[in-house]
Write a protein that holds these residues in place. Structure first.
Motif, short mmCIF file in Angstrom:
data_model
loop_
_atom_site.label_atom_id
_atom_site.label_comp_id
_atom_site.label_asym_id
_atom_site.label_seq_id
_atom_site.Cartn_x
_atom_site.Cartn_y
_atom_site.Cartn_z
N ASN A 1 17.23 3.94 19.34
CA ASN A 1 16.53 2.66 19.95
C ASN A 1 15.96 1.56 19.11
O ASN A 1 15.40 0.91 19.68
CB ASN A 1 15.79 3.37 21.04
CG ASN A 1 16.55 4.10 22.22
OD1 ASN A 1 17.08 3.22 23.09
ND2 ASN A 1 16.54 5.21 22.27
N ARG B 1 15.82 -2.08 19.92
CA ARG B 1 15.23 -2.80 21.04
C ARG B 1 13.98 -3.34 20.39
O ARG B 1 13.34 -2.99 19.44
CB ARG B 1 14.90 -1.67 22.22
CG ARG B 1 16.33 -0.96 22.61
CD ARG B 1 15.56 0.23 23.71
NE ARG B 1 16.86 0.76 24.18
CZ ARG B 1 17.12 0.45 25.40
NH1 ARG B 1 16.50 -0.53 25.97
NH2 ARG B 1 18.05 1.18 25.76
N GLU C 1 10.87 -3.58 21.72
CA GLU C 1 9.74 -2.78 21.95
C GLU C 1 9.59 -1.52 20.82
O GLU C 1 8.43 -1.09 20.79
CB GLU C 1 9.91 -1.86 23.33
CG GLU C 1 9.96 -2.87 24.62
CD GLU C 1 11.18 -3.25 24.81
OE1 GLU C 1 12.30 -3.00 23.92
OE2 GLU C 1 11.56 -4.01 25.95
N PHE C 2 10.49 -1.36 20.26
CA PHE C 2 10.50 -0.31 19.21
C PHE C 2 10.16 -1.04 17.68
O PHE C 2 10.30 -0.47 16.58
CB PHE C 2 11.96 0.52 19.08
CG PHE C 2 12.05 1.33 20.00
CD1 PHE C 2 11.89 2.84 19.90
CD2 PHE C 2 12.01 1.15 21.32
CE1 PHE C 2 12.06 3.77 20.64
CE2 PHE C 2 12.28 2.12 22.54
CZ PHE C 2 12.19 3.36 22.12
N HIS D 1 5.04 -0.29 15.91
CA HIS D 1 5.05 0.47 16.76
C HIS D 1 5.81 1.96 16.68
O HIS D 1 5.06 3.03 17.06
CB HIS D 1 5.49 0.05 18.11
CG HIS D 1 4.84 -1.02 18.80
ND1 HIS D 1 3.29 -1.09 18.99
CD2 HIS D 1 5.14 -2.21 19.43
CE1 HIS D 1 2.84 -2.10 19.54
NE2 HIS D 1 4.13 -2.71 19.88
N ARG E 1 1.87 1.86 22.63
CA ARG E 1 2.82 0.81 23.19
C ARG E 1 4.25 1.35 22.75
O ARG E 1 5.23 1.44 23.57
CB ARG E 1 2.83 -0.51 22.96
CG ARG E 1 1.45 -1.37 23.55
CD ARG E 1 1.29 -2.72 22.93
NE ARG E 1 2.69 -3.69 23.36
CZ ARG E 1 2.89 -4.88 23.20
NH1 ARG E 1 2.09 -5.38 22.29
NH2 ARG E 1 3.93 -5.47 23.73
N ASP F 1 5.21 4.22 25.25
CA ASP F 1 5.41 3.79 26.40
C ASP F 1 6.78 3.50 26.39
O ASP F 1 7.73 3.65 27.27
CB ASP F 1 4.49 2.63 26.95
CG ASP F 1 3.04 3.20 27.07
OD1 ASP F 1 2.92 4.40 27.68
OD2 ASP F 1 2.25 2.24 27.54
N ALA F 2 7.16 2.76 25.31
CA ALA F 2 8.54 2.31 25.21
C ALA F 2 9.44 3.36 25.00
O ALA F 2 10.71 3.54 25.54
CB ALA F 2 8.77 1.35 24.00
N SER G 1 10.22 5.42 28.24
CA SER G 1 11.13 4.70 29.35
C SER G 1 12.71 4.70 29.13
O SER G 1 13.26 4.46 29.81
CB SER G 1 10.69 2.99 29.08
OG SER G 1 11.21 2.68 28.05
#
Length: 218
Positions: free
Chosen positions: A40, A43, A45-46, A50, A72, A75-76, A79
């Motif tokens: 992932n 993405r 968010e990655f 983080h 954070r 959380d990603a 999900s």
């Protein structure tokens, strides 16, 4: 695991958990957590720090690398995980990020308040970077639109040039004036492209009328 504090540690002033600790929370092999993160990483968010890697040594033979994961980032990750992983993570890490011990960097004597401020500033910087990336994406889209428009007008220019060459044998085609007008339509800065095209169309209409009159009178 004993208490939530042991799930979170601080590295360079940033509160993080690790992929090995997460594997223990979920009762999964560490390799499966690594695979999920790597699969992932495309993405948004990655990105932005983080997920960072760290080597580890465990016992006499255990060694490898693990991911350091921010709140954070966790959380990603939660999900995109299945089989109730999100609920297990929320329960296990409830209150872990707020534990004072979780934000004291190992090997450094930095007050908790300072470490929390560093974490806040880091997160704020990452958000600004995300907004900048969005601005860059928007600019790229605008540049593409501008390029498409230029390509369109260049195509119109080529079509008109071919039409001019075809009609060059007819009387009344003033080549220099016509070529100059086409250059102004494509390259000029006098008004908007739409206005320049309107002037060009008006010129073209007058030119065709002149050609028709000459053909009729001959």
């Amino acid at each position: 695991m004993s208490g939530t504090a042991s799930l979170v540690e601080a590295v360079a002033g940033k509160a993080v958990t690790t992929s090995r600790k997460l594997a223990q929370v979920l009762g999964r092999d560490h390799s499966s957590i690594l695979d999920t993160i790597k699969n992932n990483q495309h993405r948004r968010e990655f990105k932005y720090g983080h997920f960072t890697t760290r080597d580890y040594v465990s016992g006499l033979t255990g060694h490898g690398y693990e991911f350091l994961i921010t709140r954070r980032g966790l959380d990603a990750l939660a999900s995109v995980m299945r089989y109730g992983a999100k609920d297990k993570i929320e329960q296990a890490y409830d209150g872990a990020w707020d534990t004072p011990k979780a934000v004291v960097p190992a090997g450094r004597d930095i007050p908790v308040a300072c470490a929390e401020e560093v974490e806040y500033l880091t997160e704020n910087t990452l958000r600004r970077i995300e907004r900048l990336e969005q601005c860059v994406d928007n600019l790229a889209a605008m540049n593409k639109q501008a390029y498409d428009r230029v390509s369109m007008y260049d195509g119109l220019y080529q079509e008109e040039k071919e039409a001019k060459e075809k009609a060059e044998r007819d009387k009344g085609v003033w080549y220099d004036l016509y070529a100059d007008l086409m250059w102004r339509v494509v390259k000029g800065t006098d008004g908007t492209p739409e206005k320049r095209m309107e002037r060009h169309q008006a010129f073209k209409d007058r030119l065709l009328k002149s050609i028709r009159r000459r053909i009729i009178t001959e």
